[in-house]
Design a protein around this motif. Sequence first.
Motif, mmCIF file in Angstrom:
data_model
loop_
_atom_site.group_PDB
_atom_site.id
_atom_site.type_symbol
_atom_site.label_atom_id
_atom_site.label_comp_id
_atom_site.label_asym_id
_atom_site.label_seq_id
_atom_site.Cartn_x
_atom_site.Cartn_y
_atom_site.Cartn_z
ATOM 1 N N VAL A 122 -6.374 24.990 45.061
ATOM 2 C CA VAL A 122 -6.167 23.681 45.681
ATOM 3 C C VAL A 122 -6.885 23.663 47.023
ATOM 4 O O VAL A 122 -6.871 24.650 47.765
ATOM 5 N N LYS A 123 -7.522 22.542 47.342
ATOM 6 C CA LYS A 123 -8.221 22.415 48.617
ATOM 7 C C LYS A 123 -7.240 22.617 49.767
ATOM 8 O O LYS A 123 -6.050 22.341 49.624
ATOM 9 N N ASP A 175 -6.476 20.929 52.278
ATOM 10 C CA ASP A 175 -5.678 19.763 52.655
ATOM 11 C C ASP A 175 -4.634 19.411 51.595
ATOM 12 O O ASP A 175 -3.853 18.480 51.758
ATOM 13 N N GLY A 176 -4.621 20.161 50.476
ATOM 14 C CA GLY A 176 -3.640 19.946 49.416
ATOM 15 C C GLY A 176 -3.982 18.836 48.444
ATOM 16 O O GLY A 176 -3.243 18.576 47.503
ATOM 17 N N ASN A 177 -5.107 18.171 48.654
ATOM 18 C CA ASN A 177 -5.522 17.066 47.786
ATOM 19 C C ASN A 177 -6.724 17.478 46.954
ATOM 20 O O ASN A 177 -7.816 17.651 47.477
ATOM 21 N N GLY A 178 -6.514 17.657 45.682
ATOM 22 C CA GLY A 178 -7.602 18.019 44.787
ATOM 23 C C GLY A 178 -7.821 19.512 44.717
ATOM 24 O O GLY A 178 -7.146 20.298 45.376
#
Length: 93
Positions: free
Chosen positions: A54-55, A57-60
């Motif tokens: 996971v990236k 920043d937690g998104n994607g």
Amino acid sequence: MRDEIQSYTQHHIRPFGVNPASAQSHTAYAAKLGLPFLLFSDPGLQISRAYGAVKPDGNGIARSVYLIDQDRSVLYSQSGAPGAEIVLESLSR
């Protein structure tokens, strides 16, 4: 990976992809690009989180490559998209 599939299959490795897109979009994407491997849908990022993909920043997800043996041990992991030659080299170590 599509263009290197033979390198993987010669080593008895079955590649697949995982990302958060829907199964329907995977079907269309795989057909459009002629992908010779499965794509799995991970909309909740559960698989991606389990493998640390996971990236920040937690998104994607961050593109990553893992080799996992039949015992579920991770033999190789690398962020990005290393070529088959680099990935398969890890098998000879």
